[in-house]
Design a protein around this motif. Sequence first.
Motif, PDB file in Angstrom:
ATOM      1  N   LEU A   1     -10.783 -13.240  27.795  1.00  0.00           N
ATOM      2  CA  LEU A   1     -10.994 -13.312  26.344  1.00  0.00           C
ATOM      3  C   LEU A   1     -12.494 -13.326  26.049  1.00  0.00           C
ATOM      4  O   LEU A   1     -12.975 -12.629  25.148  1.00  0.00           O
ATOM      5  CB  LEU A   1     -10.332 -14.565  25.763  1.00  0.00           C
TER       6      LEU A   1
ATOM      7  N   PHE B   1     -17.473  -6.526  22.931  1.00  0.00           N
ATOM      8  CA  PHE B   1     -17.680  -6.075  21.552  1.00  0.00           C
ATOM      9  C   PHE B   1     -19.062  -6.474  21.056  1.00  0.00           C
ATOM     10  O   PHE B   1     -19.774  -5.673  20.455  1.00  0.00           O
ATOM     11  CB  PHE B   1     -16.602  -6.667  20.634  1.00  0.00           C
TER      12      PHE B   1
ATOM     13  N   PHE C   1     -10.471 -10.540  16.967  1.00  0.00           N
ATOM     14  CA  PHE C   1      -9.612 -11.267  17.902  1.00  0.00           C
ATOM     15  C   PHE C   1      -8.280 -10.570  18.134  1.00  0.00           C
ATOM     16  O   PHE C   1      -7.711 -10.651  19.222  1.00  0.00           O
ATOM     17  CB  PHE C   1      -9.440 -12.723  17.462  1.00  0.00           C
TER      18      PHE C   1
ATOM     19  N   ARG D   1     -14.038  -9.865  26.865  1.00  0.00           N
ATOM     20  CA  ARG D   1     -13.769  -8.865  25.818  1.00  0.00           C
ATOM     21  C   ARG D   1     -14.600  -9.172  24.581  1.00  0.00           C
ATOM     22  O   ARG D   1     -15.088  -8.273  23.906  1.00  0.00           O
ATOM     23  CB  ARG D   1     -12.276  -8.887  25.487  1.00  0.00           C
ATOM     24  N   TRP D   2     -14.770 -10.467  24.277  1.00  0.00           N
ATOM     25  CA  TRP D   2     -15.608 -10.843  23.136  1.00  0.00           C
ATOM     26  C   TRP D   2     -17.022 -10.306  23.365  1.00  0.00           C
ATOM     27  O   TRP D   2     -17.624  -9.690  22.481  1.00  0.00           O
ATOM     28  CB  TRP D   2     -15.640 -12.374  22.970  1.00  0.00           C
TER      29      TRP D   2
ATOM     30  N   HIS E   1     -22.100  -9.605  15.386  1.00  0.00           N
ATOM     31  CA  HIS E   1     -21.215 -10.658  15.883  1.00  0.00           C
ATOM     32  C   HIS E   1     -21.473 -11.987  15.195  1.00  0.00           C
ATOM     33  O   HIS E   1     -20.618 -12.868  15.203  1.00  0.00           O
ATOM     34  CB  HIS E   1     -21.315 -10.789  17.399  1.00  0.00           C
TER      35      HIS E   1
ATOM     36  N   ILE F   1      -9.042  -8.213  20.872  1.00  0.00           N
ATOM     37  CA  ILE F   1      -9.290  -8.938  22.124  1.00  0.00           C
ATOM     38  C   ILE F   1      -7.959  -9.339  22.756  1.00  0.00           C
ATOM     39  O   ILE F   1      -7.717  -9.134  23.946  1.00  0.00           O
ATOM     40  CB  ILE F   1     -10.172 -10.173  21.855  1.00  0.00           C
TER      41      ILE F   1
ATOM     42  N   PRO G   1     -16.624  -8.860  17.158  1.00  0.00           N
ATOM     43  CA  PRO G   1     -15.404  -8.897  17.971  1.00  0.00           C
ATOM     44  C   PRO G   1     -14.202  -9.254  17.095  1.00  0.00           C
ATOM     45  O   PRO G   1     -14.240 -10.236  16.355  1.00  0.00           O
ATOM     46  CB  PRO G   1     -15.692  -9.996  18.993  1.00  0.00           C
TER      47      PRO G   1
ATOM     48  N   THR H   1      -5.943  -6.103  24.019  1.00  0.00           N
ATOM     49  CA  THR H   1      -6.370  -5.468  25.261  1.00  0.00           C
ATOM     50  C   THR H   1      -6.149  -6.383  26.462  1.00  0.00           C
ATOM     51  O   THR H   1      -5.794  -5.910  27.539  1.00  0.00           O
ATOM     52  CB  THR H   1      -7.846  -5.056  25.181  1.00  0.00           C
ATOM     53  N   THR H   2      -6.334  -7.708  26.285  1.00  0.00           N
ATOM     54  CA  THR H   2      -6.160  -8.598  27.435  1.00  0.00           C
ATOM     55  C   THR H   2      -4.677  -8.811  27.750  1.00  0.00           C
ATOM     56  O   THR H   2      -4.298  -8.845  28.922  1.00  0.00           O
ATOM     57  CB  THR H   2      -6.841  -9.949  27.189  1.00  0.00           C
TER      58      THR H   2
END
Lengths: 240, 322
Positions: free
Chosen positions: B300, B307, B5, B303-304, B253, B8, B3, B11-12
């Motif tokens: 957050l 990925f 950041f 989204r993490w 990850h 992340i 992921p 997109t958020t």
Amino acid sequence: MTQLALVIDLNVCVGCHACVTNCKQWNTSGSAGPLTDLNPYEAYPNGTFFNRVQTFEVGCYPQTETVHFPKSCLHCEDPPCVPVCPTGASYKRKEDGIVLVDYDKCIGCKYCTWACPYGMREFDEERKVMTKCTLCVDRIYDETKPEAERKPSCVLACPPGARLFGDVHDPESAVSVAIRERGGYTLMPEQGTNPANHYLPRRKTTLAVHKDELYRSGNPHKIDGAPFDQNLPPADEELN
Amino acid sequence: MKPAFSVIFLTTLIGAGQGLFLALFTQQSYAVFGLLPLQEDAFYGFGSLLALLLLIAGLAASFFHLGHPERAWRAAAQWRTSWLSREVIALPAFMGIVFLYGMAHLLAYRPLFVILPGGQPIDLSVVLGSIGTLLAFALFACTAMIYACLRFLREWHTPLTIVNFILLGSASGFTLAALYAALAGSDQAGFFAGWAFIITLLGLLNRSATLWRNARLRPTSTLQTAIGIKHPRIAQKSQGAMGGSFNTREFFHGKSASFIRTIKPAFLALTFGAPLLLLALSHSAALLGAAFLLQYAGLLAERWFFFAEANHPQNLYYQTIG
């Protein structure tokens, strides 16, 4: 239309990494370079390579075989890494099918590596651009070199000659004949990328040894009827 | 996948910005048809400037993802083939419309274009709002298709990904709109909170469907097809590098299985559970603020996980990692 590619014979590769070092040497000093190194003399040496050799053990002991597996860009005929590039830095040459990166256009977003199912591209952590095998595009057309040297440096370096280079679209080329006659295959065919590079599988090789190759008729140390070396089979045993 | 950041936050943040704009214009559309009271121009104007701030913050975060941010302008070139390129075009276009929509309200420059047969006035702000709505959805589609178009990453290669981006971006935007309305002293907090509740609930359904689907995926490729050796027992002895490589860094990850097990219920609780509860309880600014902050923190984490969950087929060549 030409599609240049490598054909790698897994039956011949001995895993010596000569292709890796010669690739690095040529490309770090050529137009694709430098291929930077991180901590080259430290505990965790790291850096950019276009070519890696991996090793797999196939089978269950004692019936195992060690397979060395050279891994570099396959120059796919339908390269998934090209259409996703937002800048057009990643492209496939029409004239010879080589997939290249224009380092002056690359913004280093790494999106192409997500799109490549093989993980054949490497991001250069110092230059901040995506890099990959160029099939030594700056060498194979170099007319100042003798014709025999106009090949990718990995091919030139391979001591047992496990790497073949040529046009896979020409049915009479050495690579096409090798693919056709020696069971050449592509990696992850189910992903529909249509790789240009092929691999030749392991074959059952038998070595025919005749006893006159072991026992020289004119050997002065030879005692009739007895082998002079205890490690050799007796001279009258059938060898194959 | 590892992921990133920057992505992340990109997109958020833009998701919340798009959602906030959609929320404001939804309320204005209701008002045009006389279903809700029209708010003062400043409400829409400053609200869209807040949306613009979120979009700018997202765009700024995206630059940290690039190796060469100074060349970012080149990314608009390949819009014919690349969803990333389309996003690079759609995002500034949407930001421009949000800015113009906000300015039309703040400067009270709203020349009338047409009056609908039912007597509804269509002025400049409504036209800009409609274009902005289309662009907001186009931007959601571009952002989501960056992931959904990669057919090798099967966790992402589904229409659910697009629905997820639309619903979760809108959910956070409507929650933020409810908070904004409560803070601005508008009586519309309940309207936004109601929609936020519905969209969050739909988002939960869609995300659960995605988790259910992805838990049942069977990989297309195997180690056997990856190296072309059809033997059931293959053990990797060397990955071709002593100290790791780009391939061992970018596609894993790097967190433990227990961390993954923890983050999944955590993001479900934060993105969906807590906001649903708070939105249902009360429409006070304090609780709506808590709902938005918890939901954003949850996004957050969501989204993490999005990925981290994606298992790239190249990982087959790196058997001893992850």
